[in-house]
Design a protein around this motif. Sequence first.
Motif, mmCIF file in Angstrom:
data_model
loop_
_atom_site.group_PDB
_atom_site.id
_atom_site.type_symbol
_atom_site.label_atom_id
_atom_site.label_comp_id
_atom_site.label_asym_id
_atom_site.label_seq_id
_atom_site.Cartn_x
_atom_site.Cartn_y
_atom_site.Cartn_z
ATOM 1 N N ALA A 22 0.830 -1.280 -0.068
ATOM 2 C CA ALA A 22 -0.120 0.033 -0.019
ATOM 3 C C ALA A 22 0.722 1.249 -0.035
ATOM 4 C CB ALA A 22 -1.041 -0.164 1.208
ATOM 5 N N ARG A 23 1.987 1.192 0.685
ATOM 6 C CA ARG A 23 2.812 2.370 0.887
ATOM 7 C C ARG A 23 3.570 2.587 -0.656
ATOM 8 N NH1 ARG A 23 5.888 1.492 6.814
ATOM 9 N NH2 ARG A 23 7.464 1.169 5.297
ATOM 10 N N ILE A 24 3.783 1.542 -1.280
ATOM 11 C CA ILE A 24 4.599 1.567 -2.428
ATOM 12 C C ILE A 24 3.691 2.144 -3.475
ATOM 13 C CG2 ILE A 24 5.527 0.385 -4.470
ATOM 14 C CD1 ILE A 24 6.707 -1.695 -2.189
ATOM 15 N N ALA A 25 2.432 1.705 -3.555
ATOM 16 C CA ALA A 25 1.183 2.354 -4.407
ATOM 17 C C ALA A 25 1.233 3.836 -4.003
ATOM 18 C CB ALA A 25 -0.122 1.369 -4.052
#
Length: 151
Positions: free
Chosen positions: A1-4
Motif C-alpha cells: 500500500a505504501r509503495i502504491a
Amino acid sequence: ARIAKRNEAKAAKERARREKQEKEKAAKEKRAAEAAAAKSKKKEKQKEKEKEKPKAKGKQSKAKEEPSKAGPRSCGSPGHHYEPVGERFPEATAAHCQRRCRETEGCAYYSFWEPKQWERYGGCHLHGQEASKVIAGPDVSAGPRVCPKVE
C-alpha cells in the motif's frame, strides 16, 4: 500500500511538471507569435511610408540644399496645392520646385509655398499620382511634373 501511494505521488508530481512545461511552452509560443505580428506590422507601416515618399534619383540630398536663383518659369496654378502634404524641401521658386519634381522618381505634382519675409527659401512639397488638388491661399501654387506643350 505504501509503495502504491509513493508511485501515485510520483505520478502526480510528474503530471504537474509536464503541465507546467506545456504552459511555459504555450506562453513562449504566444510571445513569439505576438513578436512576429508586431514585426510584420512594423514592416507594413514602413512600406506604407516608403510608398508615400517620392524616391529621389541620383545623389539628390534631402538636406538643406542651396538652389540657384535663376531658372525657367513654372506652369503652376496659383492658389492651389496637392494633398497629402509630404516632406518639405527648400527651393527658391516654383520653377525650381517643379524641376525637383521632374528629377524625382514617383513625383507627379508639386506644391510650392512662397517664402515668408524672414525665410530665404520657400517650401517645396512633392506628390505622387494619387494626390488630389485643393484650393489654398494666395501664397501657394501647384502644378504637374512637366508643363503641357503649348503650340
